[in-house]
Design a protein around this motif. Structure first.
Motif, PDB file in Angstrom:
ATOM      1  N   ASP A   1      41.638  34.610  49.744  1.00 24.99           N
ATOM      2  CA  ASP A   1      41.063  35.449  50.792  1.00 24.99           C
ATOM      3  C   ASP A   1      41.918  35.395  52.055  1.00 24.99           C
ATOM      4  O   ASP A   1      42.915  34.663  52.116  1.00 24.99           O
ATOM      5  CB  ASP A   1      39.604  35.062  51.069  1.00 24.99           C
ATOM      6  CG  ASP A   1      39.445  33.630  51.582  1.00 24.99           C
ATOM      7  OD1 ASP A   1      40.340  33.144  52.309  1.00 24.99           O
ATOM      8  OD2 ASP A   1      38.418  32.996  51.253  1.00 24.99           O
ATOM      9  N   GLN A   2      41.507  36.148  53.061  1.00 24.29           N
ATOM     10  CA  GLN A   2      42.323  36.276  54.267  1.00 24.29           C
ATOM     11  C   GLN A   2      42.356  35.006  55.109  1.00 24.29           C
ATOM     12  O   GLN A   2      43.203  34.871  55.997  1.00 24.29           O
ATOM     13  CB  GLN A   2      41.806  37.445  55.109  1.00 24.29           C
ATOM     14  CG  GLN A   2      42.024  38.791  54.438  1.00 24.29           C
ATOM     15  CD  GLN A   2      41.429  39.944  55.224  1.00 24.29           C
ATOM     16  OE1 GLN A   2      41.345  39.894  56.441  1.00 24.29           O
ATOM     17  NE2 GLN A   2      41.008  40.978  54.518  1.00 24.29           N
ATOM     18  N   ASN A   3      41.453  34.066  54.833  1.00 26.14           N
ATOM     19  CA  ASN A   3      41.461  32.787  55.528  1.00 26.14           C
ATOM     20  C   ASN A   3      42.262  31.723  54.768  1.00 26.14           C
ATOM     21  O   ASN A   3      42.292  30.560  55.189  1.00 26.14           O
ATOM     22  CB  ASN A   3      40.026  32.285  55.729  1.00 26.14           C
ATOM     23  CG  ASN A   3      39.230  33.169  56.664  1.00 26.14           C
ATOM     24  OD1 ASN A   3      39.758  33.643  57.678  1.00 26.14           O
ATOM     25  ND2 ASN A   3      37.970  33.407  56.339  1.00 26.14           N
ATOM     26  N   GLY A   4      42.884  32.133  53.664  1.00 27.44           N
ATOM     27  CA  GLY A   4      43.672  31.192  52.887  1.00 27.44           C
ATOM     28  C   GLY A   4      42.894  30.454  51.819  1.00 27.44           C
ATOM     29  O   GLY A   4      43.465  29.608  51.111  1.00 27.44           O
ATOM     30  N   GLY A   5      41.610  30.745  51.693  1.00 27.24           N
ATOM     31  CA  GLY A   5      40.799  30.086  50.680  1.00 27.24           C
ATOM     32  C   GLY A   5      41.116  30.601  49.288  1.00 27.24           C
ATOM     33  O   GLY A   5      41.293  31.804  49.086  1.00 27.24           O
TER      34      GLY A   5
ATOM     35  N   VAL B   1      30.369  37.811  39.784  1.00 34.43           N
ATOM     36  CA  VAL B   1      30.730  36.829  40.807  1.00 34.43           C
ATOM     37  C   VAL B   1      31.737  37.472  41.749  1.00 34.43           C
ATOM     38  O   VAL B   1      32.814  37.907  41.319  1.00 34.43           O
ATOM     39  CB  VAL B   1      31.324  35.560  40.169  1.00 34.43           C
ATOM     40  CG1 VAL B   1      31.716  34.556  41.241  1.00 34.43           C
ATOM     41  CG2 VAL B   1      30.333  34.948  39.184  1.00 34.43           C
ATOM     42  N   SER B   2      31.401  37.558  43.039  1.00 30.32           N
ATOM     43  CA  SER B   2      32.235  38.322  43.967  1.00 30.32           C
ATOM     44  C   SER B   2      32.759  37.469  45.117  1.00 30.32           C
ATOM     45  O   SER B   2      32.132  36.486  45.522  1.00 30.32           O
ATOM     46  CB  SER B   2      31.459  39.519  44.523  1.00 30.32           C
ATOM     47  OG  SER B   2      30.315  39.091  45.233  1.00 30.32           O
ATOM     48  N   PHE B   3      33.921  37.885  45.629  1.00 32.51           N
ATOM     49  CA  PHE B   3      34.561  37.255  46.783  1.00 32.51           C
ATOM     50  C   PHE B   3      35.056  38.369  47.693  1.00 32.51           C
ATOM     51  O   PHE B   3      35.655  39.342  47.241  1.00 32.51           O
ATOM     52  CB  PHE B   3      35.735  36.371  46.332  1.00 32.51           C
ATOM     53  CG  PHE B   3      35.359  35.345  45.298  1.00 32.51           C
ATOM     54  CD1 PHE B   3      34.761  34.156  45.673  1.00 32.51           C
ATOM     55  CD2 PHE B   3      35.587  35.593  43.949  1.00 32.51           C
ATOM     56  CE1 PHE B   3      34.407  33.213  44.717  1.00 32.51           C
ATOM     57  CE2 PHE B   3      35.237  34.661  42.992  1.00 32.51           C
ATOM     58  CZ  PHE B   3      34.638  33.463  43.379  1.00 32.51           C
ATOM     59  N   ARG B   4      34.850  38.201  48.986  1.00 35.09           N
ATOM     60  CA  ARG B   4      35.157  39.260  49.942  1.00 35.09           C
ATOM     61  C   ARG B   4      36.440  38.960  50.716  1.00 35.09           C
ATOM     62  O   ARG B   4      36.913  37.838  50.747  1.00 35.09           O
ATOM     63  CB  ARG B   4      33.979  39.450  50.905  1.00 35.09           C
ATOM     64  CG  ARG B   4      32.699  39.897  50.198  1.00 35.09           C
ATOM     65  CD  ARG B   4      31.511  39.969  51.145  1.00 35.09           C
ATOM     66  NE  ARG B   4      31.635  41.032  52.118  1.00 35.09           N
ATOM     67  CZ  ARG B   4      31.319  42.300  51.901  1.00 35.09           C
ATOM     68  NH1 ARG B   4      30.856  42.669  50.721  1.00 35.09           N
ATOM     69  NH2 ARG B   4      31.442  43.199  52.842  1.00 35.09           N
ATOM     70  N   HIS B   5      36.967  40.023  51.334  1.00 36.22           N
ATOM     71  CA  HIS B   5      38.148  39.930  52.215  1.00 36.22           C
ATOM     72  C   HIS B   5      39.311  39.246  51.489  1.00 36.22           C
ATOM     73  O   HIS B   5      39.837  38.220  51.923  1.00 36.22           O
ATOM     74  CB  HIS B   5      37.804  39.195  53.502  1.00 36.22           C
ATOM     75  CG  HIS B   5      36.733  39.880  54.306  1.00 36.22           C
ATOM     76  ND1 HIS B   5      36.965  41.020  55.032  1.00 36.22           N
ATOM     77  CD2 HIS B   5      35.410  39.584  54.451  1.00 36.22           C
ATOM     78  CE1 HIS B   5      35.836  41.400  55.614  1.00 36.22           C
ATOM     79  NE2 HIS B   5      34.887  40.555  55.277  1.00 36.22           N
TER      80      HIS B   5
END
Length: 251
Positions: free
Chosen positions: A99-103, A213-217
């Motif tokens: 993601d955009q935070n590096g996660g 199962v979803s993940f955003r950004h």
């Protein structure tokens, strides 16, 4: 034959479980020779994911809507149906995403991994296969990679191809492609690693989904078939995945 009956939260699935447990008894899933899943396709996918480490085959009975992965619901003759059932083995997709935070995130998908715009503007995606850039920019509502078992689900609704269950390929399908105009996707070897890089991610945010199962950004997603993981599904004779996939194309 030791059976573990699992049911979705739907009232008709819970009611069916009560009837079947009273008739055949039940054991914990860890002690079962076979698991009977009562619900719809969504519940079947959850059951397959939750029990994969047990190595136990799953026999679904439809108490949902479509029931593509399920057998018909009948209370009588279950032991005979289980004894005669044919086993299908399918392999899921493994998704890695940042993601955009590096996660970093990982998830498994039996049907498909999809990328979807999460704002009003179209997504912009760069597509690479096995480390080689294949499309510099796809402007679209999204894109997905589907397994043969999942090719009749979201993939088919997005006008992707139905894949024979034994096909050693994956479907890469565009969702409402704007540029290149009407580009629908490609067929790829099942061993391929597909990577999507999200372009202009701040302005055009994208989410990734592995089945439900979803993940955003998301900044990027990598997808590949996970051959080390096997899901065993039982079907009544003559109603296996291969027959269902063929029948779906003539409906």
């Amino acid at each position: 034959m030791r059976i573990a009956f699992l049911a979705s939260t739907a009232p008709n699935a819970q009611s069916a479980r009560g009837v079947l447990v009273g008739r055949y008894g039940t054991v914990d899933r860890e002690e079962a020779d076979v698991i009977v899943a009562l619900g719809g396709d969504g519940f079947m996918l959850c059951t397959l994911r939750d029990t994969v480490d047990l190595g136990v085959p799953i026999y679904g009975m439809n108490r949902g809507t479509v029931g593509f992965l399920m057998n018909s619901y009948e209370e009588a003759g279950l032991m005979e149906r289980l004894a005669a059932a044919q086993e299908e083995v399918i392999h899921p997709l493994r998704m890695r995403a940042q993601d955009q935070n590096g996660g970093l995130h990982e998830a498994m998908a039996i049907n498909e991994v999809s990328l979807l715009r999460q704002g009003p503007q179209a997504a912009k995606l760069k597509i690479s296969v096995d480390g080689r850039q294949r499309m510099a920019e796809l402007v679209c509502d999204g894109a997905l990679v589907a397994t043969p078992a999942g090719s009749t689900a979201y993939n088919f609704s997005a006008h992707g191809p139905i894949l024979p269950i034994g096909a050693d390929v994956l479907a890469l399908t565009a969702i409402a492609a704007f540029r290149p105009r009407r580009w629908r996707g490609a067929l790829l070897p099942s061993a391929a690693t597909v990577r999507f890089d999200v372009l202009d991610a701040e302005k055009r945010p994208v989410m990734a989904e592995a089945d439900s199962v979803s993940f955003r950004h998301i900044d990027w997603v990598e997808i590949q078939s996970e051959r080390r993981v096997s899901h065993k599904i039982l079907f009544d004779p003559g109603h296996g995945l291969e027959e269902r996939l063929i029948s779906e194309q003539f409906n």
